[in-house]
Each structure stands twice: as C-alpha cells, then as structure tokens.
Design a protein around this motif. Structure first.
Motif, PDB file in Angstrom:
ATOM      1  N   THR A 133       0.835  -1.202   0.000  1.00 17.91           N
ATOM      2  CA  THR A 133       0.000   0.000   0.000  1.00 17.91           C
ATOM      3  C   THR A 133       0.868   1.250   0.000  1.00 17.91           C
ATOM      4  O   THR A 133       2.027   1.232   0.445  1.00 17.91           O
ATOM      5  N   GLY A 134       0.292   2.337  -0.514  1.00 19.89           N
ATOM      6  CA  GLY A 134       1.007   3.612  -0.520  1.00 19.89           C
ATOM      7  C   GLY A 134       2.153   3.631  -1.517  1.00 19.89           C
ATOM      8  O   GLY A 134       3.276   3.993  -1.176  1.00 19.89           O
ATOM      9  N   ILE A 135       1.869   3.281  -2.785  1.00 21.19           N
ATOM     10  CA  ILE A 135       2.882   3.191  -3.830  1.00 21.19           C
ATOM     11  C   ILE A 135       2.674   4.375  -4.780  1.00 21.19           C
ATOM     12  O   ILE A 135       1.641   4.467  -5.444  1.00 21.19           O
ATOM     13  N   ASN A 136       3.645   5.271  -4.855  1.00 26.75           N
ATOM     14  CA  ASN A 136       3.492   6.534  -5.579  1.00 26.75           C
ATOM     15  C   ASN A 136       4.528   6.681  -6.692  1.00 26.75           C
ATOM     16  O   ASN A 136       5.739   6.547  -6.446  1.00 26.75           O
ATOM     17  N   PHE A 137       4.033   6.992  -7.905  1.00 25.92           N
ATOM     18  CA  PHE A 137       4.904   7.266  -9.042  1.00 25.92           C
ATOM     19  C   PHE A 137       4.506   8.605  -9.661  1.00 25.92           C
ATOM     20  O   PHE A 137       3.319   8.874  -9.849  1.00 25.92           O
ATOM     21  N   LYS A 138       5.492   9.413 -10.029  1.00 28.09           N
ATOM     22  CA  LYS A 138       5.184  10.666 -10.715  1.00 28.09           C
ATOM     23  C   LYS A 138       6.353  11.053 -11.622  1.00 28.09           C
ATOM     24  O   LYS A 138       7.501  10.643 -11.390  1.00 28.09           O
ATOM     25  N   ASP A 139       6.046  11.808 -12.652  1.00 32.74           N
ATOM     26  CA  ASP A 139       7.060  12.389 -13.535  1.00 32.74           C
ATOM     27  C   ASP A 139       7.930  11.305 -14.174  1.00 32.74           C
ATOM     28  O   ASP A 139       9.135  11.195 -13.920  1.00 32.74           O
ATOM     29  N   VAL A 140       7.285  10.515 -15.019  1.00 34.63           N
ATOM     30  CA  VAL A 140       7.954   9.400 -15.699  1.00 34.63           C
ATOM     31  C   VAL A 140       7.845   9.602 -17.204  1.00 34.63           C
ATOM     32  O   VAL A 140       6.761   9.867 -17.734  1.00 34.63           O
ATOM     33  N   VAL A 141       8.966   9.462 -17.890  1.00 28.86           N
ATOM     34  CA  VAL A 141       8.993   9.485 -19.352  1.00 28.86           C
ATOM     35  C   VAL A 141       9.611   8.175 -19.823  1.00 28.86           C
ATOM     36  O   VAL A 141      10.720   7.820 -19.391  1.00 28.86           O
ATOM     37  N   ALA A 142       8.896   7.458 -20.687  1.00 29.94           N
ATOM     38  CA  ALA A 142       9.365   6.155 -21.150  1.00 29.94           C
ATOM     39  C   ALA A 142       9.184   6.054 -22.653  1.00 29.94           C
ATOM     40  O   ALA A 142       8.139   6.421 -23.197  1.00 29.94           O
TER      41      ALA A 142
ATOM     42  N   ASP B 263      -1.633  14.911  -7.808  1.00 29.37           N
ATOM     43  CA  ASP B 263      -0.181  14.949  -7.926  1.00 29.37           C
ATOM     44  C   ASP B 263       0.360  14.002  -6.868  1.00 29.37           C
ATOM     45  O   ASP B 263       0.307  14.303  -5.672  1.00 29.37           O
ATOM     46  N   CYS B 264       0.844  12.862  -7.298  1.00 31.25           N
ATOM     47  CA  CYS B 264       1.219  11.819  -6.341  1.00 31.25           C
ATOM     48  C   CYS B 264       2.314  12.311  -5.390  1.00 31.25           C
ATOM     49  O   CYS B 264       3.155  13.142  -5.738  1.00 31.25           O
ATOM     50  N   ALA B 265       2.293  11.767  -4.197  1.00 34.66           N
ATOM     51  CA  ALA B 265       3.135  12.275  -3.110  1.00 34.66           C
ATOM     52  C   ALA B 265       4.612  11.978  -3.330  1.00 34.66           C
ATOM     53  O   ALA B 265       4.993  10.956  -3.910  1.00 34.66           O
TER      54      ALA B 265
ATOM     55  N   ILE C  84      -2.348   2.899  -4.729  1.00 28.47           N
ATOM     56  CA  ILE C  84      -1.447   3.138  -5.842  1.00 28.47           C
ATOM     57  C   ILE C  84      -1.784   4.500  -6.463  1.00 28.47           C
ATOM     58  O   ILE C  84      -2.952   4.798  -6.723  1.00 28.47           O
ATOM     59  N   CYS C  85      -0.783   5.314  -6.683  1.00 27.06           N
ATOM     60  CA  CYS C  85      -0.978   6.628  -7.303  1.00 27.06           C
ATOM     61  C   CYS C  85       0.062   6.798  -8.405  1.00 27.06           C
ATOM     62  O   CYS C  85       1.268   6.614  -8.164  1.00 27.06           O
TER      63      CYS C  85
END
Length: 473
Positions: free
Chosen positions: A378-387, A453-455, A407-408
């Motif tokens: 629990t509490g899995i955060n992803f932000k600002d990803v370029v693939a 905006d994920c943490a 999940i965020c």
C-alpha cells in the motif's frame, strides 16, 4: 604556519607510532612514500584516518598470481590496533592483488589507488564457510551454508571502502559455471557484505564480475553507497548490483550498473524466517542511478520482503534496455509489507514494462511457509515518468482477497514501440488506486482523478544530511 606545524607533528608522531607497533613485521608507513612519489591524494569520506600503510609494506605481491589472502588478513589485523587512535587506512597500490576473503575492522578505510585491482581467488579452499543468514533460513543456491563474501565485516562501526576508481574483480565465471551445472553445495560468495554494522561507506570504485550479489549490507544502518560502476554480463546469474537487506538509513546515489539481475534490490528476509527476524528495510534513498538489465528490474522491492520495506524514496533514475523500472515482487506466504514508496523523475528507454507489481513471485525457502501470511502492499506513488520504446505500459497483479492498494500514478508519458505494440497496455488485477495525466490511459482499476499529484516527501532523511569530509593520504 602554526597550524601546518601542528599537522606535520601529528603526522610524524603517527608515522613513528605505526613503525613501533608494526616493526615486528618490517612495516614501513606509506604516508611519506605516497606524498613523495604520487603527491597528496585527497578523497571524500565519512571519516578520515590518522594512520595509513600500504599493502606492500606487509609483503603483498601485486602480480595477479601470488595469493595475498594472508597479507590482507595480517595487515587489517595489525591496523585494527589503531581503532581507538584515529583509525587506519590500508592502501592498495597499483597492481593485481589476488586474494581470498578477508574481514574488515572498525574505524578503518580500505583505499584502492588508481590502477589497483583486487582479484578474487578461484580456489575454493581459500573461501571460508559461513552459516545461513537467520532471516533467510537457508542458502539461496543450496540449502546448506554459504561461502564468505570476498570483503566481509560484522559488528563494525565506521567502515570505508573507497578509492580512485580502483577495481575489485570477483572473477565470477568460475562460480557461474558451477551454478549452471548444479554443482554448488553452498551459496556463492557476495563481493562485499557488511553485517550488523553502523556507518558504512562504499564509494568511487569499479566492481566487476561478482560471483553473485555485488554489494550486500545486511542488518546494518547509516550506509552510503556512492559513485560505483558495477559491471557484469547481462546473462550472468543473480549478479544483483546493490541489495540493502534489513537495513535502516541507506543512501545509494550516482552509480552506473550493468547487471544480470536487478540493479538495486531492497530485501528483508524470506517467508517465515524473515517474519520471525522482523527487521525491515526502511528509510532508503536511491537517486541518480543508471541501470542496464534486460532481464530484470532497475529497482526491485522484494521478493524477499517478509520483514517489511517502507519509506523508500527513488528519484532521477535512468534505465536503458531494462525489463522493468521499479518493481514490487511478493507472494502468498511472504507476509510483511511494502508501503510508503515514493518514485519520481524516471527516464526510461527500451523497456518491457514501465510499471510491474506481482503477487505471485512464488519461490519459497522450503515447504514450511504459512499460506495465510499475506503481504500488505500500500502507498505506492509514481510521478514524472517518461518512457520510450516500451512493450507493455503496466502489469499490476495483486493477490486475490489481498489487493494492492493506495497506488498513485501521475504525470506519465509512455511511448509504445511500434514494432512490439500490444493491444492490452495495462493489465491490472486486484489493485486499487488513482491516476492523473497518464498516457496511454490506465486500466479501470486505476481511474482518472483530476488534479492528483502523487506524493513525494518534502522532508529529508538523516542519511541525506551526512556530508563527506575531505581526507588525504
């Protein structure tokens, strides 16, 4: 001038005292020679040392053929007498220094000069046997014990392994061949393993061809791993780069890793053994790392995570030709938890999966695991990803009656490979969470929530505040 004279006097006293204590083995302190032949060497470290000596002073032979196992052991034993008097540095000069395993001591620096190479012996008789790790219950390659790591330490305080980008070569092909032929009765050696210790620095080195995991701090705290180049063939078995295991306050940064397994893998014990030992990996910072691993993850959380993994902060990472980015691996029987994971600033190119979590990573140490021991994810955060050049955007597979929650995912752009484009880009089961500004559109279990905006934490962990001193030889 007074300050210079004071420092010079301290230097002279240190030289005299080292000669007096080590005179029985005809040791000459290396400090004077380093200054006269090479000039002053400066390097960053958590602590500087008052005394230093060269491996040559203890009879070391750097021809790549002569065993220096006893030389390393004797040198470190002698220098350990300085633990309470400012500590000591063992300098490994240019050359090829063949050796079996040796144990470090507290308030000690192992320093590899430029063009110094430590070569791991391929003679099994030089490798001591150790008991299995208590949080694992058995060896990974075989049920029995394990070979000692090449560089080993336990119950230590203030240890530095560093240099001028000198090399440690594990000569792993011997061990990989035995692994592939099922000829192992003990688990292969790690390259560097530090246990039950505090204040550890491993930095500014090139590590190549470990028999299995390269860097394995376990049951330890206040660890900095920085500026390593780690290289192994991408088809070599289990050559993980850096594996913090049941550790607290760890900082991994500015590393380049090419691996046959996970570039970095956080762990905390295996099934019932990890649950009983109960020591999590927590307060882990990973930043500015580049990974190449076609068959594994840039960062793995698990699969041995039964003591728990929490408060992991990953940022500014690059993966190239790597199977997955930050992957969670767990299973029924693991117990434990993976929670409060924060990831931002990933630059990914040529990936099979961008997001991958699995609840069916079912390797177990034995048949005694508890099938009711379910992990909490629990509490899995992803932000600002370029693939770019991606085969699948996500494979998120929780556990039936035990979904992965919280999940965020926000601000993510994924360019799917035209050659490998799959119709189902997001494969999701037994997960729950939210997304925002994600392309391609996520699965229905991760609905769009505008303005999300994920943490990522604003506070700094204590290990981030640790600054290096400028030390000199």
């Amino acid at each position: 001038m007074k300050q210079f004279l004071h420092l010079r006097n301290n230097h002279v006293l240190g030289v005299i005292s080292l000669i007096l204590i080590l005179g029985s083995v005809n040791v000459k302190v290396a400090e004077g020679r380093v200054h006269s032949e090479l000039g002053q060497i400066e390097y960053p470290a958590i602590n500087c040392r008052k005394h230093s000596a060269s491996l040559k002073d203890f009879g070391g032979v750097g021809d790549g053929k002569t065993s220096n196992t006893k030389v390393f052991q004797s040198a470190i034993s002698k220098l350990s007498q300085y633990a309470s008097d400012g500590g000591a540095t063992l300098i490994v000069p240019p050359g090829k220094w063949l050796t079996g395993p040796f144990n470090l001591t507290s308030h000690f620096t192992l320093f590899l000069q430029k063009d110094a190479v430590i070569l791991a012996s391929q003679n099994e008789l030089e490798w001591p046997h150790l008991a299995v790790l208590p949080s694992y219950g058995r060896g990974r390659d075989a049920p029995g014990g394990r070979f000692s790591s090449l560089i080993f330490g336990t119950n230590l305080t203030d240890v530095v392994i560093t240099g001028q980008n000198g090399t440690i070569d594990g000569q792993g092909s011997y061990w990989w061949d035995k692994f592939h032929k099922n000829q192992l009765t003990l688990t292969r050696p790690y390259m560097i393993e530090i246990m039950y210790s505090d204040q550890i620095q491993i930095s500014d080195l090139t590590l190549v061809n470990s028999p299995t995991w390269f860097v394995h701090p376990i049951y330890s705290s206040n660890i900095i791993v920085k500026g390593l180049t780690i290289l192994a063939p991408v088809d070599s078995p289990n050559t993980d780069g850096i594996n913090p295991d049941s550790c607290t306050n760890t900082r991994i940064e500015d590393c380049y890793i090419v691996s046959g397994d996970d570039c970095i893998s956080a762990k905390s014990g295996w099934d019932e053994y990890g649950i009983k030992f109960g020591r999590p990996t927590q307060h882990l910072v990973i930043r500015r790392v580049t990974c190449i691993s076609p068959d594994s993850a840039m960062v793995a959380l698990g699969s041995e995570m039964s003591g728990g993994i929490e408060d992991v902060r990953v940022e500014d990472l690059t993966a190239i030709n790597t199977e997955s980015a930050v992957r969670i691996k767990t299973a029924v029987g693991r117990g434990g938890f993976v929670k409060n994971i924060f990831v931002r600033g990933l630059n990914l190119n040529t990936m099979k999966y961008v997001f991958w979590m699995t609840g069916s990573y079912g390797q177990h140490p034995d048949s005694h695991y508890d099938p009711k021991a379910l992990p909490t994810i629990t509490g899995i955060n992803f932000k600002d990803v370029v693939a770019k050049n991606v085969t699948y955007s996500a494979k998120l597979e929780g556990i039936s009656n035990d979904p992965f929650t919280g999940i965020c995912i926000s601000n993510v752009t994924i360019e799917v490979s035209a050659l490998k484009k799959k119709k189902l880009q997001w494969n999701c089961t037994d997960v729950a969470g939210v997304t925002n500004n994600v392309t391609p559109p996520p699965c229905a279990l991760l609905p769009q929530k505008d303005k999300t905006d994920c943490a990522f934490p604003n506070d700094k962990l204590p290990i981030e505040a640790v600054q290096f001193k400028t030390c000199s030889l």
